[in-house]
Design a protein around this motif. Structure first.
Motif, mmCIF file in Angstrom:
data_model
loop_
_atom_site.group_PDB
_atom_site.id
_atom_site.type_symbol
_atom_site.label_atom_id
_atom_site.label_comp_id
_atom_site.label_asym_id
_atom_site.label_seq_id
_atom_site.Cartn_x
_atom_site.Cartn_y
_atom_site.Cartn_z
ATOM 1 N N GLY A 63 127.812 12.616 42.180
ATOM 2 C CA GLY A 63 128.587 13.149 41.064
ATOM 3 C C GLY A 63 129.951 13.652 41.517
ATOM 4 O O GLY A 63 130.944 13.531 40.794
ATOM 5 N N THR A 64 129.991 14.210 42.711
ATOM 6 C CA THR A 64 131.260 14.703 43.250
ATOM 7 C C THR A 64 132.242 13.545 43.412
ATOM 8 O O THR A 64 133.411 13.637 43.006
ATOM 9 C CB THR A 64 131.040 15.374 44.630
ATOM 10 O OG1 THR A 64 129.951 16.278 44.529
ATOM 11 C CG2 THR A 64 132.278 16.108 45.090
ATOM 12 N N ASP A 160 132.538 16.133 32.614
ATOM 13 C CA ASP A 160 131.551 16.331 33.676
ATOM 14 C C ASP A 160 130.173 16.420 33.007
ATOM 15 O O ASP A 160 129.818 17.447 32.420
ATOM 16 C CB ASP A 160 131.861 17.607 34.473
ATOM 17 C CG ASP A 160 130.898 17.813 35.650
ATOM 18 O OD1 ASP A 160 129.784 17.254 35.615
ATOM 19 O OD2 ASP A 160 131.255 18.551 36.590
ATOM 20 N N ALA A 162 127.227 15.931 34.559
ATOM 21 C CA ALA A 162 126.205 15.986 35.612
ATOM 22 C C ALA A 162 124.932 16.712 35.182
ATOM 23 O O ALA A 162 123.878 16.521 35.783
ATOM 24 C CB ALA A 162 126.782 16.656 36.862
ATOM 25 N N GLN A 163 125.036 17.554 34.140
ATOM 26 C CA GLN A 163 123.844 18.277 33.682
ATOM 27 C C GLN A 163 123.476 17.889 32.252
ATOM 28 O O GLN A 163 122.721 18.599 31.601
ATOM 29 C CB GLN A 163 124.100 19.796 33.770
ATOM 30 C CG GLN A 163 124.440 20.246 35.183
ATOM 31 C CD GLN A 163 124.474 21.763 35.343
ATOM 32 O OE1 GLN A 163 124.187 22.498 34.418
ATOM 33 N NE2 GLN A 163 124.841 22.216 36.539
ATOM 34 N N SER A 184 126.025 12.780 37.680
ATOM 35 C CA SER A 184 125.367 12.883 38.979
ATOM 36 C C SER A 184 123.898 12.541 38.793
ATOM 37 O O SER A 184 123.309 12.881 37.761
ATOM 38 C CB SER A 184 125.481 14.322 39.495
ATOM 39 O OG SER A 184 124.511 14.561 40.509
ATOM 40 N N LYS A 189 118.543 16.623 38.736
ATOM 41 C CA LYS A 189 119.178 16.478 37.422
ATOM 42 C C LYS A 189 118.182 15.876 36.420
ATOM 43 O O LYS A 189 117.154 15.337 36.825
ATOM 44 C CB LYS A 189 120.416 15.579 37.519
ATOM 45 C CG LYS A 189 121.406 15.957 38.611
ATOM 46 C CD LYS A 189 122.209 17.209 38.312
ATOM 47 C CE LYS A 189 123.262 17.388 39.413
ATOM 48 N NZ LYS A 189 124.032 18.593 39.334
HETATM 49 C C1 LIG Z 1 125.410 18.334 40.313
HETATM 50 C C2 LIG Z 1 126.758 18.564 39.742
HETATM 51 C C3 LIG Z 1 127.900 17.888 40.219
HETATM 52 C C4 LIG Z 1 127.926 17.088 41.485
HETATM 53 O O1 LIG Z 1 126.994 16.159 41.669
HETATM 54 P P1 LIG Z 1 126.529 15.664 43.144
HETATM 55 O O2 LIG Z 1 125.816 14.410 42.808
HETATM 56 O O3 LIG Z 1 125.664 16.723 43.714
HETATM 57 O O4 LIG Z 1 127.749 15.409 43.938
HETATM 58 C C5 LIG Z 1 129.089 18.061 39.551
HETATM 59 N N1 LIG Z 1 129.180 18.855 38.482
HETATM 60 C C6 LIG Z 1 128.126 19.536 38.002
HETATM 61 C C7 LIG Z 1 128.292 20.399 36.797
HETATM 62 C C8 LIG Z 1 126.884 19.432 38.626
HETATM 63 O O5 LIG Z 1 125.846 20.125 38.153
#
Ligand SMILES: *Cc1c(COP(=O)(O)O)cnc(C)c1O
Length: 367
Positions: A63-64, A160, A162-163, A184, A189
């Protein structure tokens, strides 16, 4: 009441439910022995992009990386500012800083813990290039307002997500609103791989093409590079796992939502503030975050009752040591700073049993 032992999260329970399918999927990759940029990755990119409702999906390492490459693909870097929040996972901000841009923080709403979209406009300067809302805890930022503000000031929107796999706002999935959205698949997740993985989604074919170059050395064809790129690929084993798990995502999200509903209707302790979900949002409850005035005491109490809790997140990003040279001040984000003193996450994952859920509710009500 006998004390139960309830973990904050347990991935093993989920694995045992899908063990056979996962093993078959991994075997298929071993048999084929093509491990990077093969058919599993391609299929997953298509399938996931389609699920969110966006034409192009580019699988990456994490995700990064998704966020970092998204910023680069939009030409954001040195001298630019990106609007985001300080109540988020560290990588949101690491990616912005890695691009060369400066994160500028917008305060959050007290009841949703999300970006207060009414405050975006006064943070915009001539250097601002993008708004980067974070759909934290599986909830959704008010995207209509974000898009309006972005349009008015000619800014990009990078989501973003990721969540927030599968969350939606006004009937459309989070990740289908912005110029680019980043997911991510970190194991914990809502949709998690068995290692690191991520994806970038976009509607724009030119951005998609640039992202394909950026994730693999800038290669247009093998051994010929046209822009400076990186190595950030989604490998075949992770893609195979994700293809299996994606079939369950909606069901798992529904289970999360049902558990959240039980918490919301069952917890009636005046010392606990429950999260608020706005009408326009379909949340996927990546985390269930409550507030209480004496958090340390509450966590100790829960621990003694065998229930694990966690804090997401204990220190706002503008106050972190790594960013101390960027000129952020304590007191500059009053709501973020206040909320961060009181938030605490209680266990919420699809495999929690109703026995465990009832126990958690009873214990909290007895606090
Ligand atoms: C987990 C997360 C990321 C990064 O994801 P990775 O796969 O760990 O690099 C970025 N933003 C948020 C809000 C996250 O929870």
């Amino acid at each position: 009441m006998t004390v139960m032992k309830i973990p904050f999260m347990n991935l093993k329970r989920q694995y045992l439910e899908i063990e056979k399918e996962i093993q078959e999927a991994l075997l298929r990759v071993f048999e084929r022995s093509s491990f990077i940029l093969g058919p599993e990755g391609k299929k997953f990119e298509e399938q996931f992009a389609q699920y969110i409702g966006v034409p192009y999906g580019i699988g990456v390492n994490s995700g990064t990386d998704a966020l970092y490459l998204a910023l680069l693909a939009l030409g954001i870097g040195q001298g630019d500012e990106v609007l985001t929040v300080a109540n988020t996972a560290i990588p949101t901000v690491s990616a912005i800083i890695a691009s060369g841009a400066k994160p500028v923080f917008v305060d959050i709403e007290k009841n949703t813990y999300l970006m207060d979209t009414t405050q975006i406009e006064r943070k915009i300067t001539p250097q601002t290039k993008a708004i980067l809302p974070v759909h934290l805890y599986g909830n959704c930022v008010a995207l209509d307002h974000v898009l309006e503000t972005a349009k008015k000031h000619c800014l990009f929107v990078i989501e973003d997500c990721a969540q927030a796999h599968g969350a939606s706002f006004k009937g459309r999935k989070a990740g289908s609103f912005g110029d680019i959205s980043c997911f991510s698949f970190y194991p914990t997740k809502n949709l998690g791989a068995y290692g690191d993985a991520g994806i970038i989604l976009t509607k724009n074919p030119d951005i998609a093409r640039k992202l394909l170059l950026l994730r693999q050395y800038g290669e247009e064809k093998r051994y010929f590079t046209v822009i400076n790129g990186f190595n950030s690929r989604l490998d075949e084993l992770q893609a195979a796992v994700l293809l299996v798990k994606q079939q369950y995502l909606e069901n798992w999200n529904k289970k999360r939502k049902d558990i959240a509903q039980k918490y919301i209707s069952g917890i009636n302790n005046k010392k606990i503030t429950l999260p608020i979900i706005k009408e326009d949002v379909y949340p996927v409850f990546h985390l269930f975050v409550i507030q209480t005035s004496d958090r340390a005491h509450f966590q100790e109490y829960m621990k003694n009752k065998g229930i694990s809790t966690a804090i997401h997140y204990p220190l706002p990003l503008h106050l972190q040591k790594a960013y101390s040279s960027l000129g952020y001040a304590k007191g500059s984000l009053p709501v973020t700073e206040e909320v961060m003193e009181h938030i605490v996450s209680i266990p919420l994952f699809p495999e929690l049993t109703s026995f465990e859920i009832d126990y958690i509710i009873t214990v909290i009500n007895e606090y």
